[in-house]
Design a protein around this motif. Structure first.
Motif, PDB file in Angstrom:
ATOM      1  N   ASP A  69       0.799  -1.219   0.000  1.00  0.00           N
ATOM      2  CA  ASP A  69       0.000   0.000   0.000  1.00  0.00           C
ATOM      3  C   ASP A  69       0.836   1.276   0.000  1.00  0.00           C
ATOM      4  OD1 ASP A  69       0.991   0.028   2.572  1.00  0.00           O
ATOM      5  OD2 ASP A  69      -0.948  -0.290   3.546  1.00  0.00           O
ATOM      6  N   GLY A  70       2.155   1.158   0.013  1.00  0.00           N
ATOM      7  CA  GLY A  70       3.017   2.330  -0.062  1.00  0.00           C
ATOM      8  C   GLY A  70       3.250   3.029   1.264  1.00  0.00           C
ATOM      9  N   ASN A  71       2.623   2.569   2.339  1.00  0.00           N
ATOM     10  CA  ASN A  71       2.874   3.170   3.647  1.00  0.00           C
ATOM     11  C   ASN A  71       4.279   2.823   4.115  1.00  0.00           C
ATOM     12  OD1 ASN A  71       0.326   4.291   3.848  1.00  0.00           O
ATOM     13  ND2 ASN A  71      -0.536   2.472   4.816  1.00  0.00           N
ATOM     14  N   PHE A  72       4.899   3.780   4.792  1.00  0.00           N
ATOM     15  CA  PHE A  72       6.245   3.526   5.301  1.00  0.00           C
ATOM     16  C   PHE A  72       6.456   4.279   6.603  1.00  0.00           C
ATOM     17  CE2 PHE A  72       6.605   7.229   2.569  1.00  0.00           C
ATOM     18  CZ  PHE A  72       7.337   8.114   3.341  1.00  0.00           C
ATOM     19  N   ASP A  73       7.440   3.830   7.360  1.00  0.00           N
ATOM     20  CA  ASP A  73       7.914   4.516   8.554  1.00  0.00           C
ATOM     21  C   ASP A  73       9.277   5.090   8.224  1.00  0.00           C
ATOM     22  OD1 ASP A  73       5.771   3.598  10.306  1.00  0.00           O
ATOM     23  OD2 ASP A  73       6.740   1.635  10.230  1.00  0.00           O
ATOM     24  N   THR A  74       9.622   6.224   8.811  1.00  0.00           N
ATOM     25  CA  THR A  74      10.968   6.759   8.661  1.00  0.00           C
ATOM     26  C   THR A  74      11.717   6.502   9.958  1.00  0.00           C
ATOM     27  OG1 THR A  74      10.232   8.474   7.135  1.00  0.00           O
ATOM     28  CG2 THR A  74      12.363   8.812   8.201  1.00  0.00           C
ATOM     29  N   VAL A  75      12.848   5.818   9.851  1.00  0.00           N
ATOM     30  CA  VAL A  75      13.706   5.534  10.997  1.00  0.00           C
ATOM     31  C   VAL A  75      15.109   6.027  10.675  1.00  0.00           C
ATOM     32  CG1 VAL A  75      12.334   3.529  11.687  1.00  0.00           C
ATOM     33  CG2 VAL A  75      14.345   3.206  10.232  1.00  0.00           C
ATOM     34  N   PHE A  76      15.975   6.022  11.682  1.00  0.00           N
ATOM     35  CA  PHE A  76      17.324   6.550  11.503  1.00  0.00           C
ATOM     36  C   PHE A  76      18.362   5.548  11.970  1.00  0.00           C
ATOM     37  CE2 PHE A  76      14.432  10.054  11.772  1.00  0.00           C
ATOM     38  CZ  PHE A  76      14.857  10.886  10.751  1.00  0.00           C
ATOM     39  N   TYR A  77      19.525   5.622  11.295  1.00  0.00           N
ATOM     40  CA  TYR A  77      20.666   4.790  11.661  1.00  0.00           C
ATOM     41  C   TYR A  77      21.925   5.610  11.413  1.00  0.00           C
ATOM     42  CZ  TYR A  77      23.474   0.553  12.176  1.00  0.00           C
ATOM     43  OH  TYR A  77      24.364  -0.377  12.609  1.00  0.00           O
ATOM     44  N   ASP A  78      23.009   5.281  12.111  1.00  0.00           N
ATOM     45  CA  ASP A  78      24.221   6.095  12.035  1.00  0.00           C
ATOM     46  C   ASP A  78      25.183   5.676  10.927  1.00  0.00           C
ATOM     47  OD1 ASP A  78      25.145   3.741  13.146  1.00  0.00           O
ATOM     48  OD2 ASP A  78      25.903   4.654  14.972  1.00  0.00           O
ATOM     49  N   GLU A  79      24.721   4.832  10.037  1.00  0.00           N
ATOM     50  CA  GLU A  79      25.539   4.403   8.902  1.00  0.00           C
ATOM     51  C   GLU A  79      24.666   4.432   7.656  1.00  0.00           C
ATOM     52  OE1 GLU A  79      28.045   0.436   7.538  1.00  0.00           O
ATOM     53  OE2 GLU A  79      27.355   0.604   9.592  1.00  0.00           O
ATOM     54  N   GLU A  80      25.246   4.850   6.557  1.00  0.00           N
ATOM     55  CA  GLU A  80      24.511   4.861   5.295  1.00  0.00           C
ATOM     56  C   GLU A  80      24.893   3.597   4.530  1.00  0.00           C
ATOM     57  OE1 GLU A  80      23.239   8.246   2.145  1.00  0.00           O
ATOM     58  OE2 GLU A  80      25.340   8.212   2.722  1.00  0.00           O
ATOM     59  N   ILE A  81      23.905   2.750   4.263  1.00  0.00           N
ATOM     60  CA  ILE A  81      24.142   1.461   3.610  1.00  0.00           C
ATOM     61  C   ILE A  81      23.367   1.436   2.298  1.00  0.00           C
ATOM     62  CG2 ILE A  81      23.934  -1.048   3.831  1.00  0.00           C
ATOM     63  CD1 ILE A  81      23.915  -0.588   6.921  1.00  0.00           C
ATOM     64  N   ASP A  82      24.052   1.113   1.215  1.00  0.00           N
ATOM     65  CA  ASP A  82      23.431   1.067  -0.106  1.00  0.00           C
ATOM     66  C   ASP A  82      22.381  -0.043  -0.149  1.00  0.00           C
ATOM     67  OD1 ASP A  82      23.045   1.723  -2.833  1.00  0.00           O
ATOM     68  OD2 ASP A  82      24.384   0.074  -3.414  1.00  0.00           O
ATOM     69  N   HIS A  83      21.193   0.298  -0.589  1.00  0.00           N
ATOM     70  CA  HIS A  83      20.085  -0.656  -0.686  1.00  0.00           C
ATOM     71  C   HIS A  83      19.029  -0.078  -1.621  1.00  0.00           C
ATOM     72  CE1 HIS A  83      18.590   2.287   2.164  1.00  0.00           C
ATOM     73  NE2 HIS A  83      17.385   1.806   2.005  1.00  0.00           N
ATOM     74  N   ASP A  84      18.082  -0.912  -2.018  1.00  0.00           N
ATOM     75  CA  ASP A  84      16.981  -0.436  -2.856  1.00  0.00           C
ATOM     76  C   ASP A  84      15.751  -0.101  -2.023  1.00  0.00           C
ATOM     77  OD1 ASP A  84      18.365  -0.570  -5.288  1.00  0.00           O
ATOM     78  OD2 ASP A  84      17.997  -2.732  -5.399  1.00  0.00           O
ATOM     79  N   PHE A  85      15.457  -0.914  -1.026  1.00  0.00           N
ATOM     80  CA  PHE A  85      14.387  -0.577  -0.100  1.00  0.00           C
ATOM     81  C   PHE A  85      14.597  -1.321   1.208  1.00  0.00           C
ATOM     82  CE2 PHE A  85      12.656  -4.184  -2.337  1.00  0.00           C
ATOM     83  CZ  PHE A  85      11.914  -4.882  -1.388  1.00  0.00           C
ATOM     84  N   ALA A  86      13.853  -0.862   2.229  1.00  0.00           N
ATOM     85  CA  ALA A  86      13.991  -1.417   3.568  1.00  0.00           C
ATOM     86  C   ALA A  86      12.639  -1.932   4.044  1.00  0.00           C
ATOM     87  CB  ALA A  86      14.512  -0.349   4.529  1.00  0.00           C
ATOM     88  N   SER A  87      12.682  -2.968   4.880  1.00  0.00           N
ATOM     89  CA  SER A  87      11.458  -3.552   5.406  1.00  0.00           C
ATOM     90  C   SER A  87      11.685  -3.987   6.853  1.00  0.00           C
ATOM     91  CB  SER A  87      11.061  -4.751   4.545  1.00  0.00           C
ATOM     92  OG  SER A  87       9.808  -5.262   4.952  1.00  0.00           O
ATOM     93  N   TRP A  88      10.605  -4.001   7.619  1.00  0.00           N
ATOM     94  CA  TRP A  88      10.678  -4.456   9.011  1.00  0.00           C
ATOM     95  C   TRP A  88      10.840  -5.967   9.062  1.00  0.00           C
ATOM     96  CZ3 TRP A  88      11.557  -1.079  12.583  1.00  0.00           C
ATOM     97  CH2 TRP A  88      11.072   0.213  12.469  1.00  0.00           C
ATOM     98  N   ILE A  89      11.595  -6.453  10.039  1.00  0.00           N
ATOM     99  CA  ILE A  89      11.712  -7.887  10.307  1.00  0.00           C
ATOM    100  C   ILE A  89      10.725  -8.208  11.424  1.00  0.00           C
ATOM    101  CG2 ILE A  89      13.208  -9.732  11.156  1.00  0.00           C
ATOM    102  CD1 ILE A  89      15.579  -8.140   9.948  1.00  0.00           C
ATOM    103  N   PHE A  90       9.936  -9.242  11.188  1.00  0.00           N
ATOM    104  CA  PHE A  90       8.898  -9.638  12.130  1.00  0.00           C
ATOM    105  C   PHE A  90       9.088 -11.114  12.453  1.00  0.00           C
ATOM    106  CE2 PHE A  90       4.556 -11.240  12.884  1.00  0.00           C
ATOM    107  CZ  PHE A  90       4.195 -10.433  13.941  1.00  0.00           C
ATOM    108  N   GLY A  91       9.409 -11.441  13.704  1.00  0.00           N
ATOM    109  CA  GLY A  91       9.586 -12.834  14.114  1.00  0.00           C
ATOM    110  C   GLY A  91      11.019 -13.131  14.505  1.00  0.00           C
ATOM    111  N   ASP A  92      11.246 -14.367  14.973  1.00  0.00           N
ATOM    112  CA  ASP A  92      12.557 -14.734  15.517  1.00  0.00           C
ATOM    113  C   ASP A  92      13.243 -15.887  14.788  1.00  0.00           C
ATOM    114  OD1 ASP A  92      10.981 -16.871  16.340  1.00  0.00           O
ATOM    115  OD2 ASP A  92      11.665 -16.818  18.422  1.00  0.00           O
ATOM    116  N   SER A  93      12.733 -16.299  13.634  1.00  0.00           N
ATOM    117  CA  SER A  93      13.313 -17.481  12.988  1.00  0.00           C
ATOM    118  C   SER A  93      14.680 -17.233  12.368  1.00  0.00           C
ATOM    119  CB  SER A  93      12.361 -18.035  11.919  1.00  0.00           C
ATOM    120  OG  SER A  93      12.382 -17.218  10.780  1.00  0.00           O
TER     121      SER A  93
END
Length: 173
Positions: A69-93
């Motif tokens: 649906d295009g919804n996103f959260d904006t979060v911050f990190y102290d390192e810039e890492i090349d990527h195309d998109f980011a997603s939340w990890i859900f679970g412990d497997s």
């Protein structure tokens, strides 16, 4: 003095000792000002935070619906890492490497090699798993040994979303 001239600590002290009291005070105040500016710049660099738009959720467990649906959260990190998109990890497997609540960084690629960790879309769910190509489908393997492998038959159209190229826990406020 030539701007290429490099002053040693000894040279600076020698010049300072030859100054009158008024110029010593000015020199000390100016040096303290320069040091404060330098420290501020260093702290800004040390505390630099890079924004990441985090979409959807990737399951490190039983799977999580992929809404798109295009919804996103904006979060911050102290390192810039090349990527195309980011997603939340859900679970412990995928523990201990990928933790529940972390952000997975994904580079959109095809399948590169067996045993790499990918984001996969299968049967309306998204997963983060080690992936192995087999004759009749993809074997999805968890890092956490308490979870059994999953098998995604090719006739159910499992899709490699991309290679996981990094992960992090977002920085607080």
């Amino acid at each position: 003095m030539d701007s290429a001239y490099f002053l040693s600590q000894h040279d600076i002290v020698e010049v300072y000792t030859r100054l009158n009291e008024n110029n010593k005070t000015k020199t000390l105040k100016y040096s303290q000002h320069l040091l404060e500016q330098q420290d501020k710049e260093r702290n800004l660099m040390k505390n630099k935070r890079y924004p990441y738009r985090v979409y959807e959720k990737l399951s490190a467990g039983t799977g999580y619906s992929y809404f798109g649906d295009g919804n996103f959260d904006t979060v911050f990190y102290d390192e810039e890492i090349d990527h195309d998109f980011a997603s939340w990890i859900f679970g412990d497997s995928m523990e201990p490497i990928f933790l529940n609540g972390e952000v997975a960084l994904i580079k959109q690629t095809g399948f590169d090699y067996d045993g790499a960790i990918y984001a996969i879309d299968w049967d309306g769910q998204t997963y983060i798993k080690k992936v192995y190509r087999e004759e009749k489908g993809l074997r999805l393997v968890s890092l956490n040994k308490k979870y059994a492998d999953k098998f995604a038959p090719y006739d159910e159209n499992p899709r490699i979303i991309g290679l996981i190229v990094g992960n992090f826990m977002p920085l607080e406020g």
